[in-house]
Enzyme design. Sequence first.
Site, mmCIF file in Angstrom:
data_model
loop_
_atom_site.group_PDB
_atom_site.id
_atom_site.type_symbol
_atom_site.label_atom_id
_atom_site.label_comp_id
_atom_site.label_asym_id
_atom_site.label_seq_id
_atom_site.Cartn_x
_atom_site.Cartn_y
_atom_site.Cartn_z
ATOM 1 N N TRP A 142 -12.347 0.842 12.004
ATOM 2 C CA TRP A 142 -13.638 0.837 11.292
ATOM 3 C C TRP A 142 -14.809 0.585 12.214
ATOM 4 C CZ3 TRP A 142 -12.228 3.754 7.896
ATOM 5 C CH2 TRP A 142 -11.123 3.531 7.066
ATOM 6 N N GLY A 213 -4.799 -10.270 -5.749
ATOM 7 C CA GLY A 213 -4.013 -9.633 -6.800
ATOM 8 C C GLY A 213 -3.330 -8.364 -6.317
ATOM 9 N N ASP A 214 -2.553 -7.802 -7.238
ATOM 10 C CA ASP A 214 -1.859 -6.537 -6.993
ATOM 11 C C ASP A 214 -2.536 -5.525 -7.924
ATOM 12 O OD1 ASP A 214 -0.173 -4.335 -7.340
ATOM 13 O OD2 ASP A 214 1.657 -5.525 -7.146
ATOM 14 N N PHE A 215 -3.282 -4.593 -7.358
ATOM 15 C CA PHE A 215 -4.102 -3.729 -8.228
ATOM 16 C C PHE A 215 -3.282 -2.785 -9.104
ATOM 17 C CE2 PHE A 215 -5.054 -2.051 -3.782
ATOM 18 C CZ PHE A 215 -4.116 -1.021 -3.800
ATOM 19 N N HIS A 233 -3.247 7.617 0.319
ATOM 20 C CA HIS A 233 -2.274 8.281 1.209
ATOM 21 C C HIS A 233 -0.939 7.526 1.303
ATOM 22 C CE1 HIS A 233 -2.882 6.263 5.433
ATOM 23 N NE2 HIS A 233 -2.886 5.358 4.471
ATOM 24 N N ASN A 280 3.847 10.323 9.365
ATOM 25 C CA ASN A 280 4.004 8.869 9.434
ATOM 26 C C ASN A 280 4.092 8.235 8.046
ATOM 27 O OD1 ASN A 280 4.180 6.399 10.954
ATOM 28 N ND2 ASN A 280 2.138 5.936 10.196
#
Length: 323
Positions: A142, A213-215, A233, A280
């Site tokens: 980034w 959290g786990d979206f 992806h 990958n």
Amino acid sequence: MSSTEDLDYPQILFQYNNGFLVSKIMFTACELGVFDLLLESEGPLSSDAIAERLGTSVSGMERLLDACVGLKLLEVEMKSEGAFYRNTELSNLYLTKSSPKSQYHNLMYYSKTVYLCWQYLTDAVRSEEEMITFMYGLNAIWSICGRDVIAAFDLSPFTIIYDLGGCAGGLAQECISLYPKSTVTIYDLPKVVQVAKERFVPPEERRITFHEGDFFKDPIPEADLYILARILHDWADDKCMQLLAKIHKACKPGGGVLLVETLLNEDKTGPLEAQLYSMNMLVQAEGKERTPTEYSKLLAAAGFREIQVKKTGKLYDAILGRK
Ligand code: ASE
């Protein structure tokens, strides 16, 4: 007096030490079809005959068969012409492909997949360290491409932004530096958020907050914009659809979703980076890299409109959809 010599420590030690040799002998005899051949043959077979029928070396097969006898997976009968082998009841019941109780496919899964994974057991146990290395690795890009994807569209109307799977926060930092009125919440798994807070995002960065959290499982709060950078992806189409539909529901009217991904050409002839990354994803995750049309279809199916694609000329591109 009870002495440690009374206990058979060495025997226990060697038994544990040799455990994987035992497994691999059983897997190999299964894979080569030893038990299937002995089930189908009229009577016991010599090692020469078994080697010939299965296309293996004689010396290797002889030793494999004798080891199976040691493990009580085969029985041997000595005749004047030599040794003859037959299945035990256990092998007939569980190790042949055709038995109704066959465990053949489970054993092959262990032999081919689990066995290879266990080569990396040490790394897996050290995985916190590995996760942190992965976070540094993913975050570094980034500083090169973050500005371009965040500037690809005017995001200034979106003041409440959630970066879903925002990880170490590199993209969130680019976002608040370009859009001074916005706040970004990094929504990620608790163990990721913990490391992001401790090592990546300085506490004085008041415009970056965290949500653990786990979206896929947990609620997604209402916001103006959801960033999904290198998330779709990782996943197959059905999981992407599930996530996008959930985001669409949570999204404020007039809000949007920003996808940040390496885009494949429409005809999938390139770019090479996207093709390599797609391979990958096959190895490391459950997803693939996609074309602009493929992402647009996913967004449209989830209810997003006014879908715009911007190629940045760098590694990561941007796609915006509106509610
Ligand atoms: C993921 C991104 C990556 C999951 C696993 C990953 C990357 C490497 N492994 O979401 C970064 C992109 N690079 C490649 C080679 O895919």
